[in-house]
Design an enzyme around this catalytic site. Sequence first.
Site, PDB file in Angstrom:
ATOM      1  N   ALA A 259       0.802  -1.219   0.000  1.00 24.18           N
ATOM      2  CA  ALA A 259       0.000   0.000   0.000  1.00 24.18           C
ATOM      3  C   ALA A 259       0.841   1.278   0.000  1.00 24.18           C
ATOM      4  CB  ALA A 259      -0.941   0.003   1.200  1.00 24.18           C
ATOM      5  N   ASP A 260       2.145   1.161  -0.165  1.00 24.30           N
ATOM      6  CA  ASP A 260       3.024   2.316  -0.077  1.00 24.30           C
ATOM      7  C   ASP A 260       2.778   3.305  -1.213  1.00 24.30           C
ATOM      8  OD1 ASP A 260       5.570   3.498   1.182  1.00 24.30           O
ATOM      9  OD2 ASP A 260       6.057   3.411  -0.949  1.00 24.30           O
TER      10      ASP A 260
END
Length: 305
Positions: A259-260
């Site tokens: 999810a970065d």
Amino acid sequence: MWREAERMLIVPLPQPFRYAHNLDYLQRSTNECLYHIQDGAIYKLLPVAGQNVLIALETAADDTALHIRLIEPSEGAQSAETRAAIAHYVWAWFDLGTDLSPFYAMAARDPILEPVADSFHGLRLMGIPDLFEALSWGIIGQQINLPFAYTLKRRLVEQFGTSLTWEGRTFWAFPTPERIAALAPEDLTALQFTRSKADYLIGVAALMADGALSKEHLLSLRDYPQMEQTLLRIRGIGPWTANYVLMRCLRWPSAFPLADVGLHNALKHVLQRSEKPTLPEIRRMAEGWAGWEAYATFYLWRVLY
């Protein structure tokens, strides 16, 4: 792993290695407070063997070794235990124990990674060897932009860390878990930490100060899902922070902060798209990265600066 010569420690470098690429990464922020770079040398205050030691680190001209000068206290005042701890820290910081040949072989077959791996050949996954620092940096960086994260880290370090002054410059070491565990949340909210982040930091510090959480215990699990689940049970540690710590401190090659936002922006840039890829798309792209997701992520981050 290392040897001594001419009043310095010499750490042989595995190949491929490009000091310039790693130095570029370390210089990505002008607000970094835990080391200083000048004329190609990295100056860092290391808490090792019960004391703070200021070192200066640079490379041999042909990138075959790192040269570590012990500045303060002087080299002659350091015990063999301290010198070994310094060499071990640098080895872990630059991830010198990883054979990158399989990663480059994989990247050569991957249309996304191939140009990135070629551009930054010899870049190592620069780590955060200290678990408390890694967890703290992960918590600090949650849901804020990178410049403000660096500002919060500097405030934390300069308020509660330890320091040494040499030739007119002050060098800082990250606060210990014991120091942060003794704080009240208001001590951190006064620095513009949110109340939740203040609680998370103090809670993690207390776990480490009490011995309930340690790098040694996590590494002893020798299993990525167990390591991840152990971290996820800590209040304030979600999947992104857990995988960030697994990647940069525990050195698990399959760690993948899916999810970065930086990863998403990097893929958008590399793919020359107007929109960031979706999570299902990223999962499909990463199918060929199995076992090297951490390095794939780190190399993709590199295109952003």
